[in-house]
Design a protein around this motif. Structure first.
Motif, PDB file in Angstrom:
ATOM      1  N   SER A 107       3.494 -13.360   1.769  1.00 23.11           N
ATOM      2  CA  SER A 107       2.502 -12.623   2.556  1.00 23.11           C
ATOM      3  C   SER A 107       3.029 -12.424   3.971  1.00 23.11           C
ATOM      4  O   SER A 107       2.462 -12.897   4.956  1.00 23.11           O
ATOM      5  CB  SER A 107       1.162 -13.372   2.571  1.00 23.11           C
ATOM      6  OG  SER A 107       0.562 -13.364   1.301  1.00 23.11           O
ATOM      7  N   SER A 133       2.183  -9.057  -0.268  1.00 23.41           N
ATOM      8  CA  SER A 133       1.106  -8.315   0.384  1.00 23.41           C
ATOM      9  C   SER A 133       1.559  -6.902   0.718  1.00 23.41           C
ATOM     10  O   SER A 133       2.694  -6.684   1.141  1.00 23.41           O
ATOM     11  CB  SER A 133       0.679  -9.035   1.666  1.00 23.41           C
ATOM     12  OG  SER A 133       1.812  -9.275   2.495  1.00 23.41           O
ATOM     13  N   GLY A 175      -9.383  -9.870  -0.454  1.00 25.35           N
ATOM     14  CA  GLY A 175      -8.637 -10.244   0.737  1.00 25.35           C
ATOM     15  C   GLY A 175      -9.488 -10.296   1.989  1.00 25.35           C
ATOM     16  O   GLY A 175      -8.952 -10.342   3.093  1.00 25.35           O
ATOM     17  N   THR A 199      -4.300  -8.560   3.666  1.00 25.41           N
ATOM     18  CA  THR A 199      -3.552  -8.510   2.411  1.00 25.41           C
ATOM     19  C   THR A 199      -2.801  -9.814   2.161  1.00 25.41           C
ATOM     20  O   THR A 199      -2.409 -10.099   1.036  1.00 25.41           O
ATOM     21  CB  THR A 199      -2.561  -7.328   2.397  1.00 25.41           C
ATOM     22  OG1 THR A 199      -1.653  -7.437   3.496  1.00 25.41           O
ATOM     23  CG2 THR A 199      -3.295  -6.000   2.486  1.00 25.41           C
ATOM     24  N   SER A 200      -2.614 -10.611   3.211  1.00 23.79           N
ATOM     25  CA  SER A 200      -2.046 -11.952   3.029  1.00 23.79           C
ATOM     26  C   SER A 200      -2.882 -12.767   2.062  1.00 23.79           C
ATOM     27  O   SER A 200      -2.370 -13.584   1.297  1.00 23.79           O
ATOM     28  CB  SER A 200      -1.989 -12.700   4.362  1.00 23.79           C
ATOM     29  OG  SER A 200      -0.888 -12.322   5.120  1.00 23.79           O
TER      30      SER A 200
END
Length: 685
Positions: free
Chosen positions: A253, A283, A444, A464-465
């Motif tokens: 990520s 990610s 997310g 998005t991590s």
């Protein structure tokens, strides 16, 4: 350089301390650190790598090249090194016949438990005993081993396939190099494979059970991020070790600056992982929402966008509201991403929500709009159909106003947080436009998972991590039941069973969310998979213009780019379909695919097509009849038509009455990427 840390049976910890070795920000005699990628793992003794790399430097640059300027040697899973070089020296090295690419080592950025229940993946879901043998490699900011999510009670020793080691430093045996000061790596790791921890919350919010998707799996944590960023040289070293250590899935990520497939550490590392049967889940990025903002576009890894869940937290700003929204939930949109292009407005104007008719009603209707201005009445968003408004600006905060629709005035810092909440990097793939990216979406936003330290042992994070480890966990879950499946087959299972999402709430359609939202239980029994092996990517790379010499450096075998092995992008066996066109007219494009039967031995699948009136989609043949498991059958999809808007979406579903194997089909106007980036506007918050 790996610094050893102590071994826990559920945690396998390694760390790469870039800061102890060098800093790319500082120069040494007008030099800075460069990564030199020389392809796949060479034959011969690993111990000779350092002397071989130094000899290459001294032979090409000069015999006086200082040995201590050679900083890293990659030798376990691929070949290469990191060295202090001047710009001219880097240019010389890049021209050597044994070198694939040379690129600067520049810091990257990091990109969070009700989400599993939201996905229909309950705590008592069916498990395979092999789960405890699965090793999930987390390349991130380290881990806080003391977290309750990582208690190893009941775990046996690491699986025999684990070839790595856990280390302590000579001067501090107490996990010194692995303490995760910002909590990012801990959050990601516990989301993917943390154990069950009851009655946790973030200061009373989101109270419940925290758990990872595969809580019995092992976590191998590779620390590559420090206070000054995440360094590509460390990321490559982590991939180099993780592959050799025996991990099953890798999760990353971290942002990317990729401009080509072999000028980026994540792309290089994940290619080596793919060659060794390891899927990398990464990610998609947080630099959106404009088109073409994702830099995670290599076809051999899984790129994950962020989606919301049914969790919402309300924070009141300053305003005088006589109108209420009630208890309904509404999507957010940034005003700079909704300009009325037909009326000649751009994002730089629409972001203020102050110019009449500047907002596109088709995009704003039914949404809450985030605006970059303070002295507005809300009439512009109201007339465009917005249901609410958030004003982000430090001006006039102490002077609440009344508005023509439900509104809240927040300061610029909180505005930035709201903007980050909205963001997720979008496709299309700017390097190979006819490969759809991102691949899939996963939760997310406001994800509760473990943090670093005792003050806030569990925290809420968004981005998005947080989406990537959800996909990582389900990839690992699928692998426990199908241990022989290739990385491509596992990715296909996740993509072809994803829950479709509506383009009505996002103008970028599949370029925002890929094949759809992660469906954990569906991924276990996909029916058919779009498989691909290393040779398929070799053919793809040849079609992208790679020459035989460079190809052989990468693959370390006798692969060749010949006329017979010069595959087009439309022949890559990908679970999604994308067609770019330079004009509104879509030239008839033929895309070839092969599906492998992993469902019922005797089964017949029929093609079901959905498409807008302007998009012509035909499948040949329309029926696929299988007589055995593992059988492969080929088909073609022909796409044509006229674009009535920048992006047109359809889908192909192979249906046998039990399985519905879905692939999105997207046609888009190539210039839309540049126009969207230009007209989307730049956020000031």
């Amino acid at each position: 350089m790996a610094i050893k840390i102590s071994l826990l049976s559920s945690l396998l910890l390694l760390c790469f301390n870039h800061a102890l070795l060098f800093s790319s920000v500082a120069s040494v005699e007008n030099r800075k650190s460069y990564i030199v990628y020389m392809g796949g793992r060479p034959e011969g003794d690993e111990r000779s790598a350092a002397s071989r790399h130094l000899s290459l430097l001294q032979d090409s640059i000069g015999s006086t090249f200082p040995p201590d300027y050679l900083l890293y040697n990659y030798k376990r899973s691929f070949d290469g090194f990191v060295a202090y070089l001047s710009e001219d020296e880097a240019q010389i090295i890049s021209g050597l016949p044994d070198v694939v690419s040379v690129f600067p080592d520049e810091a990257l950025e990091l990109e969070t438990t009700g989400s599993w229940d939201f996905l229909g993946f309950p705590e008592d879901v069916q498990r395979n005993s092999l789960e405890s043998d699965i090793i999930v490699g987390i390349i991130d900011s380290g881990i806080w081993p003391e977290s309750q999510s990582f208690i190893d009670t009941g775990y046996g020793p690491p699986p025999s396939k684990w070839k790595g080691s856990c280390q302590v430093t000579a001067d501090d045996p107490n996990f010194a190099c692995n303490k995760d000061t910002n909590g990012h790596g801990t959050h990601v790791a516990s989301t993917a494979a943390g154990g069950l921890v009851r009655d946790v919350s973030f200061q009373g919010f989101a109270r419940g059970t925290a758990r990872g998707g595969v809580p019995s799996a092992r976590i191998a944590s590779y620390k590559v991020c420090w206070r000054d960023g995440c360094w590509p040289s460390d990321i490559l070293a982590a991939f180099d070790d993780a592959i050799a250590d025996g991990v099953d899935i890798i999760s990353v990520s971290i942002s990317s600056s990729a401009l080509n497939y072999f000028g980026d550490s994540i792309s290089i590392g994940s290619f080596g992982a793919m060659q060794n049967g390891i899927l990398t889940s990464t990610s998609a990025g947080n630099t959106g929402p404009n088109a073409g903002t994702t830099r995670k576009f290599a076809p051999w890894f899984l790129s994950v966008a962020a989606s919301t869940t049914n969790r919402k937290f309300i924070t009141k700003g300053i305003s005088i509201n006589t109108i209420e929204l009630g208890n309904n939930q509404y999507p957010l949109i940034y005003a700079g991403d909704a300009p009325n292009l037909a009326a000649g407005f751009t994002g730089s104007t629409s972001r203020t929500c102050s110019e009449p008719n500047s907002l596109d009603a088709n995009l704003v209707r039914g949404r809450i709009v985030l605006c970059d201005w303070s002295r507005i009445s809300g009439v512009v968003p109201r007339l465009a159909g917005a249901v609410g408004m958030v004003i982000a600006n430090d001006t006039w905060l102490d002077n609440p106003s009344s508005y023509q629709l439900p509104a809240s005035h927040v300061n610029a810092e909180n505005g930035r947080r709201i903007f980050q909440y909205i963001l997720s990097s979008g496709g299309p793939n700017v390097l190979t436009p006819d490969i759809l990216k991102p691949d899939i979406s996963a939760p997310g936003v406001t994800i509760l998972a473990a943090g670093a330290g005792s003050t806030f042992p569990y925290i809420l994070n968004s981005g998005t991590s947080m989406a990537a480890p959800h996909a990582t966990a389900i990839a690992a879950y699928v692998k426990t039941f199908h241990p022989t499946w290739s990385p491509a087959a596992i990715r296909s299972a996740l993509m072809s069973t994803a829950t479709p999402m509506s383009s009505g709430t996002n103008r970028d359609a599949e370029f925002a969310y890929g094949a759809g939202n992660l469906n954990p239980l569906g991924a276990l029994t996909p029916g058919l998979v779009y498989d691909a092996e290393a040779n398929d990517y070799v053919s793809f790379l040849c079609g992208q213009g790679l020459d035989t010499h460079t190809l052989r450096l990468i693959t370390r075998d006798d692969s060749a780019c010949t006329e017979a092995n010069n595959g087009t992008v439309w022949d890559l066996n990908y679970p999604s379909f994308a067609v770019s066109t330079p004009s509104r007219e879509i030239p008839s494009r033929v895309l070839r695919r092969v599906v492998t039967n992993v469902g019922s031995a005797d089964s017949t699948y029929r093609a079901l097509i959905t498409a807008p009136p302007n998009l012509s989609i035909h499948v040949h043949p329309e029926t696929l009849s299988f007589t055995s498991l593992g059988q492969k059958l080929e088909f073609t999809v022909v796409v044509g038509g006229i674009l009535e808007r920048s992006v047109s979406s359809g889908a192909l579903v192979w249906d046998d009455g039990v399985h519905k194997v879905r692939s999105p089909i997207v046609a888009y106007y190539a210039a839309w990427v540049a126009n969207n980036a230009q007209d989307g506007g730049a956020s000031t918050i």
